[in-house]
Motif scaffolding. Structure first.
Motif, PDB file in Angstrom:
ATOM      1  N   PHE A  44       6.108  29.060   7.011  1.00  0.00           N
ATOM      2  CA  PHE A  44       7.365  29.746   6.638  1.00  0.00           C
ATOM      3  C   PHE A  44       7.115  31.098   6.360  1.00  0.00           C
ATOM      4  N   TYR A  45       7.821  32.219   6.814  1.00  0.00           N
ATOM      5  CA  TYR A  45       7.429  33.455   6.510  1.00  0.00           C
ATOM      6  C   TYR A  45       9.081  33.893   5.974  1.00  0.00           C
ATOM      7  N   LEU A  46       8.775  34.621   4.906  1.00  0.00           N
ATOM      8  CA  LEU A  46       9.877  35.427   4.342  1.00  0.00           C
ATOM      9  C   LEU A  46       9.383  36.632   3.408  1.00  0.00           C
ATOM     10  N   HIS A  47       9.630  37.742   3.936  1.00  0.00           N
ATOM     11  CA  HIS A  47       8.862  38.977   3.294  1.00  0.00           C
ATOM     12  C   HIS A  47       7.277  38.927   3.483  1.00  0.00           C
ATOM     13  N   GLY A  48       6.893  38.117   4.289  1.00  0.00           N
ATOM     14  CA  GLY A  48       5.184  37.787   4.479  1.00  0.00           C
ATOM     15  C   GLY A  48       5.297  36.227   4.227  1.00  0.00           C
ATOM     16  N   ASN A  49       4.036  35.759   4.596  1.00  0.00           N
ATOM     17  CA  ASN A  49       3.803  34.362   4.842  1.00  0.00           C
ATOM     18  C   ASN A  49       4.205  33.751   3.370  1.00  0.00           C
ATOM     19  N   LEU A  50       4.704  32.657   3.382  1.00  0.00           N
ATOM     20  CA  LEU A  50       5.160  32.144   2.206  1.00  0.00           C
ATOM     21  C   LEU A  50       4.397  30.736   2.014  1.00  0.00           C
ATOM     22  N   VAL A  51       4.481  30.017   2.796  1.00  0.00           N
ATOM     23  CA  VAL A  51       3.562  28.630   2.662  1.00  0.00           C
ATOM     24  C   VAL A  51       3.105  28.308   4.099  1.00  0.00           C
ATOM     25  N   HIS A  52       2.146  27.404   4.277  1.00  0.00           N
ATOM     26  CA  HIS A  52       1.660  26.855   5.372  1.00  0.00           C
ATOM     27  C   HIS A  52       1.357  25.333   5.050  1.00  0.00           C
ATOM     28  N   PHE A  53       1.780  24.480   5.777  1.00  0.00           N
ATOM     29  CA  PHE A  53       0.957  23.040   5.859  1.00  0.00           C
ATOM     30  C   PHE A  53       0.302  22.583   7.079  1.00  0.00           C
ATOM     31  N   ALA A  54      -0.024  21.544   6.858  1.00  0.00           N
ATOM     32  CA  ALA A  54      -1.053  20.977   8.116  1.00  0.00           C
ATOM     33  C   ALA A  54      -1.384  19.443   7.987  1.00  0.00           C
ATOM     34  N   ASN A  55      -1.329  18.989   9.009  1.00  0.00           N
ATOM     35  CA  ASN A  55      -1.914  17.562   8.926  1.00  0.00           C
ATOM     36  C   ASN A  55      -3.446  17.652   9.063  1.00  0.00           C
ATOM     37  N   ALA A  56      -4.084  16.888   8.098  1.00  0.00           N
ATOM     38  CA  ALA A  56      -5.692  16.853   8.142  1.00  0.00           C
ATOM     39  C   ALA A  56      -5.813  15.475   8.325  1.00  0.00           C
ATOM     40  N   LYS A  57      -7.420  14.965   8.531  1.00  0.00           N
ATOM     41  CA  LYS A  57      -7.475  13.691   8.522  1.00  0.00           C
ATOM     42  C   LYS A  57      -7.337  12.694   7.526  1.00  0.00           C
ATOM     43  N   LYS A  58      -7.449  13.005   6.382  1.00  0.00           N
ATOM     44  CA  LYS A  58      -7.149  12.102   5.312  1.00  0.00           C
ATOM     45  C   LYS A  58      -6.130  12.278   4.142  1.00  0.00           C
ATOM     46  N   HIS A  59      -5.565  13.866   4.583  1.00  0.00           N
ATOM     47  CA  HIS A  59      -4.428  14.351   3.602  1.00  0.00           C
ATOM     48  C   HIS A  59      -3.570  15.392   4.338  1.00  0.00           C
ATOM     49  N   ILE A  60      -2.623  15.684   3.607  1.00  0.00           N
ATOM     50  CA  ILE A  60      -1.573  16.616   4.225  1.00  0.00           C
ATOM     51  C   ILE A  60      -1.888  18.076   3.369  1.00  0.00           C
ATOM     52  N   GLY A  61      -2.409  18.928   4.051  1.00  0.00           N
ATOM     53  CA  GLY A  61      -2.882  20.430   3.183  1.00  0.00           C
ATOM     54  C   GLY A  61      -1.679  21.291   3.186  1.00  0.00           C
ATOM     55  N   PHE A  62      -1.407  21.655   2.067  1.00  0.00           N
ATOM     56  CA  PHE A  62      -0.330  22.412   1.779  1.00  0.00           C
ATOM     57  C   PHE A  62      -0.961  23.749   1.018  1.00  0.00           C
ATOM     58  N   TYR A  63      -0.415  24.944   1.858  1.00  0.00           N
ATOM     59  CA  TYR A  63      -1.295  26.479   1.454  1.00  0.00           C
ATOM     60  C   TYR A  63      -0.559  27.184   0.911  1.00  0.00           C
ATOM     61  N   PRO A  64       0.079  27.393  -0.465  1.00  0.00           N
ATOM     62  CA  PRO A  64       0.932  28.177  -1.032  1.00  0.00           C
ATOM     63  C   PRO A  64       0.282  29.609  -1.601  1.00  0.00           C
ATOM     64  N   THR A  65      -0.821  30.021  -1.357  1.00  0.00           N
ATOM     65  CA  THR A  65      -1.627  31.041  -1.857  1.00  0.00           C
ATOM     66  C   THR A  65      -2.238  30.952  -3.349  1.00  0.00           C
ATOM     67  N   PRO A  66      -3.593  31.505  -3.387  1.00  0.00           N
ATOM     68  CA  PRO A  66      -3.948  31.257  -4.827  1.00  0.00           C
ATOM     69  C   PRO A  66      -3.281  31.435  -5.982  1.00  0.00           C
ATOM     70  N   SER A  67      -2.372  32.433  -5.892  1.00  0.00           N
ATOM     71  CA  SER A  67      -1.506  32.522  -7.146  1.00  0.00           C
ATOM     72  C   SER A  67      -0.566  31.369  -7.473  1.00  0.00           C
ATOM     73  N   ALA A  68      -0.007  30.716  -6.465  1.00  0.00           N
ATOM     74  CA  ALA A  68       0.646  29.464  -6.560  1.00  0.00           C
ATOM     75  C   ALA A  68      -0.434  28.051  -7.209  1.00  0.00           C
ATOM     76  N   ILE A  69      -1.512  28.409  -6.799  1.00  0.00           N
ATOM     77  CA  ILE A  69      -2.497  27.289  -7.325  1.00  0.00           C
ATOM     78  C   ILE A  69      -2.601  27.412  -8.911  1.00  0.00           C
ATOM     79  N   THR A  70      -3.044  28.649  -9.225  1.00  0.00           N
ATOM     80  CA  THR A  70      -3.214  29.015 -10.472  1.00  0.00           C
ATOM     81  C   THR A  70      -2.124  28.921 -11.492  1.00  0.00           C
ATOM     82  N   THR A  71      -0.883  29.031 -10.934  1.00  0.00           N
ATOM     83  CA  THR A  71       0.331  29.225 -11.827  1.00  0.00           C
ATOM     84  C   THR A  71       0.682  27.761 -11.896  1.00  0.00           C
ATOM     85  N   PHE A  72       0.415  26.595 -11.215  1.00  0.00           N
ATOM     86  CA  PHE A  72       0.915  25.131 -11.258  1.00  0.00           C
ATOM     87  C   PHE A  72      -0.351  24.591 -11.476  1.00  0.00           C
TER      88      PHE A  72
END
Length: 113
Positions: A44-72
């Motif tokens: 999803f793109y809004l004034h730059g990449n917002l978030v990505h997600f993907a199907n992986a072998k044993k999980h669903i990957g969610f990629y919201p940038t390092p700042s979101a990981i730190t904040t939450f």
């Protein structure tokens, strides 16, 4: 069919329900975001990449940038995380409330750019 819907359709049937749930959750929060495939992942793109997600072998990957990981970080304790990624186990329900908060946070971050 959108590029993200096409991506989900290529995933194993047993994953499609969760991937669609994640897709619709993000889409509901940012209906004006552009949807595309970037780095081989639904994006999803809004004034730059917002978030990505993907199907992986044993999980669903969610990629919201390092700042979101730190904040939450405190709320993400139950999940495996790395610099910019969260792994949601396929054996558990998606934490929709947390995903909504993270996406809203990313929207605000990108709007400040």
């Amino acid at each position: 069919m959108t590029p993200i819907e096409e991506y989900i359709a290529t995933c194993p049937k047993e994953r499609q329900l969760k991937l669609n749930e994640l897709y619709q959750t993000i889409k509901n929060i940012v209906p004006d975001a552009t949807e595309k495939i970037a780095y081989g992942m639904p994006t999803f793109y809004l004034h730059g990449n917002l978030v990505h997600f993907a199907n992986a072998k044993k999980h669903i990957g969610f990629y919201p940038t390092p700042s979101a990981i730190t904040t939450f970080q405190a709320e993400l304790v139950p999940y495996k995380t790395s610099k910019g990624a969260i792994q949601f186990p396929v054996t558990e329900e998606l934490p929709i409330d947390l995903i909504e908060k993270i996406v809203a946070f990313r929207v605000q971050e990108n709007l400040k750019k």
